[in-house]
Design a protein around this motif. Structure first.
Motif, PDB file in Angstrom:
ATOM      1  N   MET A   8       1.010  -1.139   0.043  1.00 53.29           N
ATOM      2  CA  MET A   8      -0.112   0.085   0.049  1.00 53.29           C
ATOM      3  C   MET A   8       0.891   1.017   0.039  1.00 53.29           C
ATOM      4  SD  MET A   8      -2.895  -1.017   2.646  1.00 53.29           S
ATOM      5  CE  MET A   8      -3.914   0.487   1.988  1.00 53.29           C
ATOM      6  N   LEU A   9       0.254   2.438  -0.466  1.00 57.67           N
ATOM      7  CA  LEU A   9       1.148   3.696  -0.641  1.00 57.67           C
ATOM      8  C   LEU A   9       0.489   4.540   0.609  1.00 57.67           C
ATOM      9  CD1 LEU A   9       1.350   4.468  -4.302  1.00 57.67           C
ATOM     10  CD2 LEU A   9       2.967   3.428  -2.992  1.00 57.67           C
ATOM     11  N   MET A  17       4.592  -6.355  -7.078  1.00 58.24           N
ATOM     12  CA  MET A  17       4.079  -5.750  -6.098  1.00 58.24           C
ATOM     13  C   MET A  17       2.468  -5.737  -6.464  1.00 58.24           C
ATOM     14  SD  MET A  17       6.512  -2.797  -5.211  1.00 58.24           S
ATOM     15  CE  MET A  17       8.629  -2.887  -5.243  1.00 58.24           C
ATOM     16  N   ASN A  18       1.631  -6.193  -5.684  1.00 53.44           N
ATOM     17  CA  ASN A  18       0.183  -6.131  -5.730  1.00 53.44           C
ATOM     18  C   ASN A  18      -0.190  -4.769  -4.826  1.00 53.44           C
ATOM     19  OD1 ASN A  18      -2.445  -6.614  -6.431  1.00 53.44           O
ATOM     20  ND2 ASN A  18      -2.800  -7.832  -4.309  1.00 53.44           N
ATOM     21  N   VAL A  19      -0.762  -3.825  -5.703  1.00 48.73           N
ATOM     22  CA  VAL A  19      -1.215  -2.428  -4.944  1.00 48.73           C
ATOM     23  C   VAL A  19      -2.386  -2.653  -4.296  1.00 48.73           C
ATOM     24  CG1 VAL A  19      -1.147   0.131  -5.081  1.00 48.73           C
ATOM     25  CG2 VAL A  19       0.200  -1.414  -6.474  1.00 48.73           C
ATOM     26  N   LEU A  20      -2.657  -2.655  -2.979  1.00 49.04           N
ATOM     27  CA  LEU A  20      -3.945  -2.980  -2.361  1.00 49.04           C
ATOM     28  C   LEU A  20      -4.742  -1.612  -2.194  1.00 49.04           C
ATOM     29  CD1 LEU A  20      -3.374  -5.516   0.490  1.00 49.04           C
ATOM     30  CD2 LEU A  20      -4.238  -5.926  -1.973  1.00 49.04           C
ATOM     31  N   GLY A  21      -4.037  -0.474  -2.130  1.00 51.02           N
ATOM     32  CA  GLY A  21      -4.683   0.806  -1.893  1.00 51.02           C
ATOM     33  C   GLY A  21      -3.795   1.684  -1.370  1.00 51.02           C
ATOM     34  N   LEU A  22      -4.385   2.738  -0.392  1.00 44.46           N
ATOM     35  CA  LEU A  22      -3.826   3.603   0.235  1.00 44.46           C
ATOM     36  C   LEU A  22      -3.891   4.062   1.462  1.00 44.46           C
ATOM     37  CD1 LEU A  22      -5.268   7.024  -0.982  1.00 44.46           C
ATOM     38  CD2 LEU A  22      -6.244   5.022  -1.704  1.00 44.46           C
ATOM     39  N   HIS A  23      -2.920   4.896   2.254  1.00 42.79           N
ATOM     40  CA  HIS A  23      -2.928   4.698   3.806  1.00 42.79           C
ATOM     41  C   HIS A  23      -2.414   6.284   4.015  1.00 42.79           C
ATOM     42  CE1 HIS A  23      -0.693   4.947   7.437  1.00 42.79           C
ATOM     43  NE2 HIS A  23      -1.462   3.849   8.010  1.00 42.79           N
ATOM     44  N   ALA A  24      -3.089   6.582   5.156  1.00 39.45           N
ATOM     45  CA  ALA A  24      -3.019   8.013   5.648  1.00 39.45           C
ATOM     46  C   ALA A  24      -2.922   7.669   7.281  1.00 39.45           C
ATOM     47  CB  ALA A  24      -3.563   9.081   5.050  1.00 39.45           C
TER      48      ALA A  24
END
Length: 436
Positions: free
Chosen positions: A154-155, A200-207
């Protein structure tokens, strides 16, 4: 009696109890200073978080932020309660591994993960790695190539939202060491790099906007911003986020001046904001993850201290010194954090004085409480500091070559030592002689 203690915590002897266990007996059996956790309270808060998600009928993960308190026993409780966890170091990951905690429930955080830490995460197949910067993307890419492996990522973005909390606890503002900046286009660039990497399997985003936050507004703004980014990524890059992680930081009550909402109320507001924002941009509601730490273990923790010397100076507050201090709870010295402290021998005893509670460490700043109302106490009495479960033991040190305290879990009237008290031999076991 302090309102943060309930009447059912007072036993027939008039002593404070935790989880049905007499604190005076705990101090006698395990020594002081002592860290004690009420396990039922930990379980109750995890369940309260989960209940909100289930009522709102959304896919979710309650991920315990283990930097608040990391121990084999804590990961075991998390597993029993079906909670995920996030780790920020090889040490925390190793502790989870030792606890036989399911690795697919682990998220690995950090703004400067080493190659060794990333290799460890890949080797143990952690559930996801939260990518924090471009260096880390490159480093992880190399490791995955060398190991012919794949992993979920995740980013972490910085949403440009400053939480109303201590400046050291703010993490979501633009000028932060954490995450990819939105305004400069860093987040878009990072997404393109990981989407182009088949490993890399991108699941989503984080904050994560900060810690010990009392206001809903910051979380609602962060949730809205995350959905906006997800919609932008869909429109610009054809990528649909499966997961939005809003972090944690839900404030708890330390003193009478603190008036926080229940932690689960923050979560309900976040869910509703994400649902509404997704509807506006025609985006399917993703899995919603949270990362509470303090709100799970903070109120469940107590520090027990034995009273020692006292110093009275005319015209000034007296000093009551205990056998612990900044080595087992540095937050008052570091953050000017405030706690409530009561007499464990008799929490209902009449208050007769305002005092400073001083630690035993050789620092003038080693003051656990600057102004605490207490009854008369004498050497040998036990004081209980309340709501110390988060960032006390996890930030403990061996300053002045003092041993770190034991940690005890109590539940259903039973006490179990889950971290042993360090011995003097423990303190010097890494030392090597310089002179033969």
């Amino acid at each position: 009696m302090n309102p943060q203690i309930s009447s059912n915590q007072i036993n027939q002897e008039g002593h404070l109890t935790i989880g049905g266990v007499d604190t005076i007996e705990l101090a006698q059996e395990f020594g002081t200073p002592l860290v004690v956790y009420d396990v039922a309270q930990i379980r109750s808060q995890i369940r309260a978080f989960k209940k909100v998600f289930e009522e709102e009928k959304v896919k979710y993960a309650v991920s315990y932020a283990s930097k608040a308190f990391s121990a084999v026993a804590m990961y075991q409780i998390c597993e029993q309660e079906g909670a995920h966890t996030d780790v920020v170091s090889a040490g925390e990951l190793a502790t989870a591994i030792r606890a036989n905690y399911p690795m697919n429930f682990v998220s690995f955080h950090g703004n400067n993960k080493s190659a060794a830490e990333l290799e460890m995460a890949v080797d143990h197949h952690v559930g996801k790695i939260i990518l924090d910067n471009f260096y880390e993307i490159e480093l992880l890419s190399q490791i995955l190539e060398e190991k012919d492996s794949q992993i979920n990522v995740m980013l972490r973005i910085t949403p440009g939202i400053s939480a109303h909390t201590h400046e050291y606890d703010q993490t979501g503002q633009i000028d932060s060491k954490f995450g990819f900046d939105l305004e400069s286009g860093q987040a878009d660039q990072a997404l393109q790099e990981v989407l182009a990497n088949p490993r890399m399997n991108v699941l989503g985003l984080h904050a994560h906007i900060g810690s010990q936050i009392f206001e809903l507004n910051g979380f609602q703004m962060a949730a809205q911003k995350l959905v906006e980014v997800a919609a932008h990524w869909r429109d610009q890059f054809g990528y649909t986020s499966q997961v939005i992680n809003v972090g944690g930081g839900f404030g708890i009550k330390y003193t009478e001046q603190d008036q926080p909402l229940k932690p689960e109320e923050f979560v309900r507001a976040i869910i509703k904001e994400i649902k509404n924002s997704c509807e506006k941009v025609d985006l399917p509601v993703p899995e919603i993850d949270i990362e509470p730490g303090r709100s799970i273990v903070g109120p469940a923790g107590y520090n027990l201290y034995k009273v020692g010397s006292q110093k009275t100076v005319p015209g000034l507050l007296s000093y009551i010194t205990v056998d612990g201090g900044m080595g087992d709870n540095i937050r008052p010295a570091l953050y000017q954090a405030e706690y409530e402290t009561v007499s464990a021998n008799d929490p209902q005893k009449e208050i007769t004085q305002e005092v400073r509670i001083a630690g035993k460490y050789c620092e003038s700043g080693d003051i656990l409480a600057q102004n605490q109302a207490l009854p008369d106490v004498k050497p040998g009495d036990i004081l209980a500091m309340l709501d110390t479960g988060a960032y006390g033991y996890s930030m403990a040190s061996n300053y002045n070559r003092n041993a770190r305290p034991a940690v005890v879990f109590v539940e259903n009237g039973q006490a179990k030592e889950v971290i042993r008290r360090e011995s003097l031999a423990d303190l010097i076991h890494l030392d090597e002689s310089y002179v033969d």
